[in-house]
Design a protein around this motif. Structure first.
Motif, PDB file in Angstrom:
ATOM      1  N   LEU A  82      -1.767  -0.844  -3.257  1.00 21.16           N
ATOM      2  CA  LEU A  82      -0.875  -0.235  -5.057  1.00 21.16           C
ATOM      3  C   LEU A  82      -1.901  -0.420  -5.803  1.00 21.16           C
ATOM      4  O   LEU A  82      -1.772  -0.209  -6.860  1.00 21.16           O
ATOM      5  CB  LEU A  82       0.862  -1.303  -4.875  1.00 21.16           C
ATOM      6  CG  LEU A  82       1.467  -0.751  -5.469  1.00 21.16           C
ATOM      7  CD1 LEU A  82       1.570   1.620  -5.334  1.00 21.16           C
ATOM      8  CD2 LEU A  82       2.747  -0.606  -5.612  1.00 21.16           C
ATOM      9  N   ASP A  83      -2.070  -2.045  -5.997  1.00 23.23           N
ATOM     10  CA  ASP A  83      -2.900  -2.388  -6.965  1.00 23.23           C
ATOM     11  C   ASP A  83      -4.219  -1.901  -7.306  1.00 23.23           C
ATOM     12  O   ASP A  83      -4.789  -1.294  -8.299  1.00 23.23           O
ATOM     13  CB  ASP A  83      -3.609  -3.820  -6.687  1.00 23.23           C
ATOM     14  CG  ASP A  83      -2.047  -4.497  -6.281  1.00 23.23           C
ATOM     15  OD1 ASP A  83      -1.456  -4.692  -7.610  1.00 23.23           O
ATOM     16  OD2 ASP A  83      -2.652  -5.988  -6.181  1.00 23.23           O
ATOM     17  N   SER A 107       0.387  -1.770   0.233  1.00 19.72           N
ATOM     18  CA  SER A 107      -0.258  -0.033   0.242  1.00 19.72           C
ATOM     19  C   SER A 107       1.173   1.465  -0.253  1.00 19.72           C
ATOM     20  O   SER A 107       2.470   1.110   0.415  1.00 19.72           O
ATOM     21  CB  SER A 107      -0.559  -0.068   1.178  1.00 19.72           C
ATOM     22  OG  SER A 107      -1.919  -0.889   1.203  1.00 19.72           O
ATOM     23  N   ILE A 108       0.282   2.120  -0.110  1.00 17.07           N
ATOM     24  CA  ILE A 108       1.077   3.590  -0.484  1.00 17.07           C
ATOM     25  C   ILE A 108       0.290   4.637  -0.047  1.00 17.07           C
ATOM     26  O   ILE A 108      -1.099   4.862  -0.191  1.00 17.07           O
ATOM     27  CB  ILE A 108       1.606   3.810  -2.372  1.00 17.07           C
ATOM     28  CG1 ILE A 108       2.277   2.916  -2.440  1.00 17.07           C
ATOM     29  CG2 ILE A 108       2.383   5.500  -2.042  1.00 17.07           C
ATOM     30  CD1 ILE A 108       3.656   2.900  -2.234  1.00 17.07           C
ATOM     31  N   TYR A 165      -3.137   1.735  -9.282  1.00 15.33           N
ATOM     32  CA  TYR A 165      -2.597   1.561 -10.500  1.00 15.33           C
ATOM     33  C   TYR A 165      -4.336   1.373 -11.142  1.00 15.33           C
ATOM     34  O   TYR A 165      -4.243   1.859 -12.390  1.00 15.33           O
ATOM     35  CB  TYR A 165      -1.689   0.725 -10.287  1.00 15.33           C
ATOM     36  CG  TYR A 165      -0.416   0.336 -10.096  1.00 15.33           C
ATOM     37  CD1 TYR A 165       0.251   1.224 -11.062  1.00 15.33           C
ATOM     38  CD2 TYR A 165      -0.050  -0.132  -9.420  1.00 15.33           C
ATOM     39  CE1 TYR A 165       1.136   1.462 -11.026  1.00 15.33           C
ATOM     40  CE2 TYR A 165       1.296  -0.280  -9.624  1.00 15.33           C
ATOM     41  CZ  TYR A 165       2.313   0.557 -10.202  1.00 15.33           C
ATOM     42  OH  TYR A 165       3.450   0.692 -10.368  1.00 15.33           O
ATOM     43  N   ARG A 166      -5.207   0.485 -10.338  1.00 11.19           N
ATOM     44  CA  ARG A 166      -6.420   0.522 -11.482  1.00 11.19           C
ATOM     45  C   ARG A 166      -7.035   1.810 -11.088  1.00 11.19           C
ATOM     46  O   ARG A 166      -8.109   2.019 -12.464  1.00 11.19           O
ATOM     47  CB  ARG A 166      -6.710  -0.024 -10.453  1.00 11.19           C
ATOM     48  CG  ARG A 166      -8.523  -0.740 -10.984  1.00 11.19           C
ATOM     49  CD  ARG A 166      -9.440  -1.944 -10.151  1.00 11.19           C
ATOM     50  NE  ARG A 166      -9.702  -1.802  -8.499  1.00 11.19           N
ATOM     51  CZ  ARG A 166      -8.750  -2.314  -7.999  1.00 11.19           C
ATOM     52  NH1 ARG A 166      -7.562  -3.431  -8.278  1.00 11.19           N
ATOM     53  NH2 ARG A 166      -9.583  -2.379  -6.207  1.00 11.19           N
ATOM     54  N   ARG A 167      -6.919   2.637 -10.339  1.00 10.54           N
ATOM     55  CA  ARG A 167      -7.438   4.126 -10.463  1.00 10.54           C
ATOM     56  C   ARG A 167      -6.729   4.997 -11.282  1.00 10.54           C
ATOM     57  O   ARG A 167      -7.689   5.603 -11.916  1.00 10.54           O
ATOM     58  CB  ARG A 167      -7.865   4.762  -8.569  1.00 10.54           C
ATOM     59  CG  ARG A 167      -8.747   4.429  -8.306  1.00 10.54           C
ATOM     60  CD  ARG A 167      -9.272   4.046  -6.880  1.00 10.54           C
ATOM     61  NE  ARG A 167      -8.446   5.329  -6.339  1.00 10.54           N
ATOM     62  CZ  ARG A 167      -8.528   5.490  -5.302  1.00 10.54           C
ATOM     63  NH1 ARG A 167      -8.438   5.142  -4.633  1.00 10.54           N
ATOM     64  NH2 ARG A 167      -8.482   8.207  -4.755  1.00 10.54           N
ATOM     65  N   TYR A 168      -6.368   4.510 -11.205  1.00 11.01           N
ATOM     66  CA  TYR A 168      -4.598   6.391 -11.916  1.00 11.01           C
ATOM     67  C   TYR A 168      -4.177   6.014 -12.767  1.00 11.01           C
ATOM     68  O   TYR A 168      -4.009   6.687 -13.764  1.00 11.01           O
ATOM     69  CB  TYR A 168      -4.003   6.988 -10.740  1.00 11.01           C
ATOM     70  CG  TYR A 168      -5.981   7.808  -9.862  1.00 11.01           C
ATOM     71  CD1 TYR A 168      -5.995   8.799  -9.701  1.00 11.01           C
ATOM     72  CD2 TYR A 168      -5.362   7.180  -8.295  1.00 11.01           C
ATOM     73  CE1 TYR A 168      -6.870   9.746  -9.352  1.00 11.01           C
ATOM     74  CE2 TYR A 168      -6.479   7.816  -7.000  1.00 11.01           C
ATOM     75  CZ  TYR A 168      -6.622   9.028  -7.814  1.00 11.01           C
ATOM     76  OH  TYR A 168      -7.215   9.186  -6.784  1.00 11.01           O
ATOM     77  N   SER A 169      -3.697   4.818 -12.851  1.00 19.34           N
ATOM     78  CA  SER A 169      -2.418   4.315 -13.791  1.00 19.34           C
ATOM     79  C   SER A 169      -3.183   4.132 -15.534  1.00 19.34           C
ATOM     80  O   SER A 169      -3.757   3.542 -15.792  1.00 19.34           O
ATOM     81  CB  SER A 169      -1.748   3.435 -13.603  1.00 19.34           C
ATOM     82  OG  SER A 169      -1.129   2.014 -14.235  1.00 19.34           O
ATOM     83  N   GLN A 170      -2.098   4.773 -16.078  1.00 15.14           N
ATOM     84  CA  GLN A 170      -2.453   4.519 -17.512  1.00 15.14           C
ATOM     85  C   GLN A 170      -1.437   3.472 -18.699  1.00 15.14           C
ATOM     86  O   GLN A 170      -0.545   3.394 -17.909  1.00 15.14           O
ATOM     87  CB  GLN A 170      -2.049   5.680 -18.510  1.00 15.14           C
ATOM     88  CG  GLN A 170      -3.418   7.502 -17.886  1.00 15.14           C
ATOM     89  CD  GLN A 170      -2.477   8.491 -18.578  1.00 15.14           C
ATOM     90  OE1 GLN A 170      -1.155   8.152 -19.823  1.00 15.14           O
ATOM     91  NE2 GLN A 170      -4.132   8.865 -19.519  1.00 15.14           N
ATOM     92  N   GLN A 171      -2.178   2.907 -18.916  1.00 15.37           N
ATOM     93  CA  GLN A 171      -1.864   1.174 -19.575  1.00 15.37           C
ATOM     94  C   GLN A 171      -1.403   1.535 -20.595  1.00 15.37           C
ATOM     95  O   GLN A 171      -1.573   2.717 -21.645  1.00 15.37           O
ATOM     96  CB  GLN A 171      -2.867  -0.018 -19.638  1.00 15.37           C
ATOM     97  CG  GLN A 171      -2.606  -0.964 -20.205  1.00 15.37           C
ATOM     98  CD  GLN A 171      -3.190  -2.252 -20.653  1.00 15.37           C
ATOM     99  OE1 GLN A 171      -2.172  -2.975 -20.948  1.00 15.37           O
ATOM    100  NE2 GLN A 171      -4.773  -1.929 -19.877  1.00 15.37           N
ATOM    101  N   GLU A 172       0.450   1.371 -20.972  1.00 14.40           N
ATOM    102  CA  GLU A 172       0.937   1.207 -21.943  1.00 14.40           C
ATOM    103  C   GLU A 172       0.787   0.050 -22.892  1.00 14.40           C
ATOM    104  O   GLU A 172       1.050  -1.422 -22.571  1.00 14.40           O
ATOM    105  CB  GLU A 172       2.394   1.476 -22.811  1.00 14.40           C
ATOM    106  CG  GLU A 172       2.495   3.266 -21.005  1.00 14.40           C
ATOM    107  CD  GLU A 172       3.778   3.789 -20.816  1.00 14.40           C
ATOM    108  OE1 GLU A 172       3.845   5.398 -20.650  1.00 14.40           O
ATOM    109  OE2 GLU A 172       4.479   2.882 -21.183  1.00 14.40           O
ATOM    110  N   LEU A 173       0.778   0.476 -23.811  1.00 17.89           N
ATOM    111  CA  LEU A 173       1.002  -0.540 -25.352  1.00 17.89           C
ATOM    112  C   LEU A 173       2.513  -0.379 -25.982  1.00 17.89           C
ATOM    113  O   LEU A 173       2.673   0.281 -26.673  1.00 17.89           O
ATOM    114  CB  LEU A 173      -0.686  -1.325 -26.080  1.00 17.89           C
ATOM    115  CG  LEU A 173      -1.343  -1.275 -25.384  1.00 17.89           C
ATOM    116  CD1 LEU A 173      -2.994  -1.493 -26.706  1.00 17.89           C
ATOM    117  CD2 LEU A 173      -1.740  -2.861 -24.851  1.00 17.89           C
ATOM    118  N   LEU A 174       3.010  -1.552 -26.438  1.00 18.73           N
ATOM    119  CA  LEU A 174       4.167  -1.712 -27.066  1.00 18.73           C
ATOM    120  C   LEU A 174       3.624  -2.557 -28.146  1.00 18.73           C
ATOM    121  O   LEU A 174       4.282  -3.887 -28.052  1.00 18.73           O
ATOM    122  CB  LEU A 174       5.125  -1.650 -26.733  1.00 18.73           C
ATOM    123  CG  LEU A 174       5.679  -1.338 -24.859  1.00 18.73           C
ATOM    124  CD1 LEU A 174       7.078  -1.273 -24.657  1.00 18.73           C
ATOM    125  CD2 LEU A 174       5.966   0.756 -25.421  1.00 18.73           C
TER     126      LEU A 174
END
Length: 315
Positions: A222-223, A207-208, A226-235
């Motif tokens: 932390l999960d 947790s953070i 990531y679920r609420r704010y993180s933007q997923q990146e595709l390469l």
């Protein structure tokens, strides 16, 4: 039912007209590694000092394992199960590693044969067995910090508070420190750790908490963050026609923006769609004749997530 190792209610610390910590409601579950992040002056150290029983709050309550902390009981049995590592704890350069640890072990009333066994255990844990007879003055910064941690856990605490423990350490020393923390968590210890080295917290923490100007502006697993704010990146890598591939991507669900990395024959895509959307995208691109050689997603790292959260708080 969750069991709390730490809980605070309306925790506030004021110095004259300056408020260092303001109305913090914090919950840390037993067995967690909780990362506390924020800029200098955010109130992290003051919060940790109150949790350790060193600074008395102006207002508010602190609970350890559902027992209210009393600042009038310096010899509380619960305080003997606490380990606190400040960012500036002094080491005694004229002592050997063994003598230093033995001194603190005796302060916690460890006696032979338990004392010797415990010293050998912590020296092995912090990888300083070979330095047991060395003067502290001869140790590297990383070794000195691991020795400080050994002193902090010599009495087998169940709650550990670490204030900037990896500050100033080189990458190898930080990695060694992280491995020790993982072992302590696996042993059932609850750990709060503050740091500016966000990559260390991403690897360690469950947790953070984010502090800003004395306020705890965010606290979650932390999960969940990531679920609420993180933007997923595709390469996406392709043999050729990256420009055409980029134009095609804008027509798919979940694609927000993209960046062409020509030297790597790769496109980085900011993506908010589902796994099904990714599957449909890949199938369509292949059917359209694009020569895809790589297609995978990655999480945004914690540093980018923190900067994004900080921006949201400011705006």
């Amino acid at each position: 039912m969750k069991h709390l190792a730490i809980e605070t209610k309306g925790l506030t610390k004021q110095y004259d007209r300056s408020v260092a910590v303001c109305e913090v409601d914090l919950q840390i579950e037993t067995g967690e590694v909780y990362g506390l992040i924020g800029p200098n002056g955010a109130g992290k150290t003051t919060l940790i000092q109150m949790l350790a029983g060193i600074e008395e709050p102006t207002v508010g309550e602190i609970y350890w394992f559902e027992e209210k902390m009393s600042f009038n009981q310096s010899r509380s049995p619960l305080k003997r199960r606490l380990g606190y590592l400040p960012d500036d704890f002094p080491l005694y350069d004229g002592l050997t590693v063994w003598d230093y640890l033995e001194y603190f072990a005796r302060l916690y009333y460890l006696r032979p044969p338990q004392l010797r066994r415990r010293l050998e255990e912590v020296l092995e844990l912090v990888q300083l067995t070979s330095k047991r007879n060395s003067l502290i003055a001869t140790l590297s910064r990383g070794m000195r910090q691991r020795l400080s941690l050994a002193r902090t856990i010599i009495h087998e605490p169940i709650l550990l508070l670490l204030d900037e423990p990896v500050s100033g350490l080189d990458p190898i020393s930080r990695q060694q420190f992280r491995e020790i923390i993982k072992v302590l968590q696996e042993a059932g210890m609850t750990i709060l750790i503050s740091s500016h080295v966000l990559s260390d917290l991403a690897e360690l923490c469950t947790s953070i908490g984010i502090m800003e100007l004395g306020y705890l502006v965010e606290s979650a697993s932390l999960d969940e963050l990531y679920r609420r704010y993180s933007q997923q990146e595709l390469l996406i890598s392709a043999l050729d026609n990256l420009e055409g591939l980029g134009e095609q991507l804008l027509g798919f669900t979940g694609v927000e923006t993209y960046q062409i990395l020509a030297s790597e024959k790769q496109i980085k895509v900011q993506f908010q769609g589902s796994d099904d959307d990714k599957y449909k995208m890949l199938r369509s691109l292949l059917n359209s004749g694009f020569k895809i050689t790589e297609f995978h997603s990655q999480k945004q790292d914690l540093e980018k997530l923190f900067l994004q959260l900080d921006h949201k708080q400011v705006s």
